[in-house]
Design an enzyme around this catalytic site. Structure first.
Site, PDB file in Angstrom:
ATOM      1  N   ARG A   7      14.539  -0.609  10.366  1.00 48.51           N
ATOM      2  CA  ARG A   7      13.509  -1.641  10.234  1.00 48.51           C
ATOM      3  C   ARG A   7      12.480  -1.428  11.325  1.00 48.51           C
ATOM      4  O   ARG A   7      12.827  -1.042  12.442  1.00 48.51           O
ATOM      5  CB  ARG A   7      14.134  -3.032  10.374  1.00 48.51           C
ATOM      6  N   ARG A  10      11.807  -6.098   4.692  1.00 48.83           N
ATOM      7  CA  ARG A  10      11.676  -4.685   4.291  1.00 48.83           C
ATOM      8  C   ARG A  10      12.340  -3.711   5.258  1.00 48.83           C
ATOM      9  O   ARG A  10      12.480  -3.978   6.445  1.00 48.83           O
ATOM     10  CB  ARG A  10      10.217  -4.312   4.039  1.00 48.83           C
ATOM     11  N   LYS A  20       0.833  -1.207   0.000  1.00 47.40           N
ATOM     12  CA  LYS A  20       0.000   0.000   0.000  1.00 47.40           C
ATOM     13  C   LYS A  20       0.866   1.255   0.000  1.00 47.40           C
ATOM     14  O   LYS A  20       0.644   2.172  -0.783  1.00 47.40           O
ATOM     15  CB  LYS A  20      -0.925   0.043   1.233  1.00 47.40           C
ATOM     16  N   ARG A  22      -0.645  -8.838  13.565  1.00 50.57           N
ATOM     17  CA  ARG A  22      -1.172  -7.812  12.650  1.00 50.57           C
ATOM     18  C   ARG A  22      -2.056  -8.448  11.573  1.00 50.57           C
ATOM     19  O   ARG A  22      -3.066  -7.870  11.171  1.00 50.57           O
ATOM     20  CB  ARG A  22      -0.019  -7.019  12.035  1.00 50.57           C
ATOM     21  N   ARG A  77      -9.545   1.125   8.949  1.00 51.99           N
ATOM     22  CA  ARG A  77      -9.242  -0.286   9.167  1.00 51.99           C
ATOM     23  C   ARG A  77     -10.383  -1.002   9.874  1.00 51.99           C
ATOM     24  O   ARG A  77     -10.285  -2.204  10.108  1.00 51.99           O
ATOM     25  CB  ARG A  77      -7.997  -0.394  10.045  1.00 51.99           C
TER      26      ARG A  77
HETATM   27  P1  AMP Z   1       0.774   0.346   9.406  1.00 53.88           P
HETATM   28  O1  AMP Z   1       1.977   1.193   9.214  1.00 53.88           O
HETATM   29  O2  AMP Z   1      -0.383   0.776   8.551  1.00 53.88           O
HETATM   30  O3  AMP Z   1       1.070  -1.125   9.253  1.00 53.88           O
HETATM   31  O4  AMP Z   1       0.299   0.568  10.923  1.00 53.88           O
HETATM   32  C1  AMP Z   1       1.139   0.235  11.999  1.00 53.88           C
HETATM   33  C2  AMP Z   1       0.333   0.088  13.278  1.00 53.88           C
HETATM   34  O5  AMP Z   1      -0.323   1.323  13.573  1.00 53.88           O
HETATM   35  C3  AMP Z   1      -0.797  -0.942  13.215  1.00 53.88           C
HETATM   36  O6  AMP Z   1      -0.343  -2.251  13.511  1.00 53.88           O
HETATM   37  C4  AMP Z   1      -1.746  -0.402  14.284  1.00 53.88           C
HETATM   38  O7  AMP Z   1      -1.279  -0.698  15.583  1.00 53.88           O
HETATM   39  C5  AMP Z   1      -1.629   1.097  14.085  1.00 53.88           C
HETATM   40  N1  AMP Z   1      -2.621   1.611  13.095  1.00 53.88           N
HETATM   41  C6  AMP Z   1      -2.352   2.195  11.902  1.00 53.88           C
HETATM   42  N2  AMP Z   1      -3.482   2.565  11.267  1.00 53.88           N
HETATM   43  C7  AMP Z   1      -4.504   2.195  12.082  1.00 53.88           C
HETATM   44  C8  AMP Z   1      -5.921   2.285  11.991  1.00 53.88           C
HETATM   45  N3  AMP Z   1      -6.520   2.826  10.916  1.00 53.88           N
HETATM   46  N4  AMP Z   1      -6.644   1.804  13.033  1.00 53.88           N
HETATM   47  C9  AMP Z   1      -6.063   1.266  14.113  1.00 53.88           C
HETATM   48  N5  AMP Z   1      -4.741   1.128  14.257  1.00 53.88           N
HETATM   49  C10 AMP Z   1      -3.951   1.592  13.256  1.00 53.88           C
END
Ligand code: AMP
Length: 228
Positions: free
Chosen positions: A162, A128, A14, A174, A89
């Protein structure tokens, strides 16, 4: 003006595709994960609320994320539209977003679901890393820097990092959250006729081409969040 959501599991690409669309179309990437990581590293109140959830690979409570993302939407001065990356999400977040955009006479024009099987994601995420200075994304196998000395293609920095939550045990958590809490969102947007699905196991370039095709199909139904 076009407002889109990139929806997909962690590691689907993404962020990579959002950055490409920013460069190509002048859209503004709004990554909730980036916003939360910035809040954690600055030690703000939001960061303090979010940290333990993020460390555990769990979703941060809806209200905390919604406030942070809406603040960024309100701060937009002008753009050709937004690419939401990692937000919404949950169905609750999606409902809040629809309401927020309606207040601005805007809406989501399309939702692109990037599909990648779980077993592929673990491999992708494990390799990554990003440039610590400019944030450019790299991968041990699929996207190394092209410079002779391994420095960042974009800014020349030698400093890379990282994510702590990219460790395999966190990735499992996740993915769990994705399947339980985020997959129901696909249905939410399908009912509204907004979903296009892309095979995220193709190369970065091929996914990007598919994105272009899908975006063309969303055109005509466009709106703006900045009223311009
Ligand atoms: P990401 O970088 O999108 O993988 O997000 C990293 C972490 O941030 C996730 O594992 C969640 O803990 C938190 N997070 C990011 N976006 C959201 C969202 N829309 N709702 C809830 N938690 C989020």
């Amino acid at each position: 003006m076009i407002n889109i959501i990139l929806l997909g599991p962690p590691g689907a690409g993404k962020g990579t595709q959002a950055k490409l669309l920013e460069e190509k179309l002048g859209l503004k990437q709004l990554s909730s994960g980036d916003m939360l990581r910035a809040a954690v590293s600055r030690g703000t109140a939001v960061g303090q609320k979010a940290k333990s959830y993020m460390d555990a690979g769990k979703l941060v409570p809806n209200q905390v994320v919604v406030d942070v993302v809406f603040e960024s939407i309100d701060a937009l001065s002008s753009s050709n539209g937004i690419i939401l990356d990692g937000f919404p999400r949950t169905v609750e977040q999606a409902e809040a977003l629809d309401k927020k955009l309606a207040e601005k006479n805007a809406r989501i024009d399309g939702v692109i679901v990037i599909k990648v099987r779980d077993e592929k994601l673990v491999e992708r995420i494990a390799g990554r890393y990003t440039c610590a200075k400019c944030g450019e994304g790299y991968h041990d196998s699929f996207k190394k820097p092209t410079t002779a000395d391994g420095s960042c293609d974009k800014c020349g920095s030698q400093d890379f990092k990282r994510r702590d939550d990219d460790r395999p045990e966190k990735v499992k958590e996740r993915l769990n959250a994705y399947h339980k809490q985020t997959v129901p969102l696909i249905d939410y947007y399908e009912k509204r006729g907004k979903v296009a699905v892309i095979d995220g196991e193709l190369s970065i370039e091929d996914v990007s081409h598919k994105m272009d095709e899908v975006l063309a199909s969303f055109e005509g139904a466009e709106s703006s969040v900045t009223g311009g």
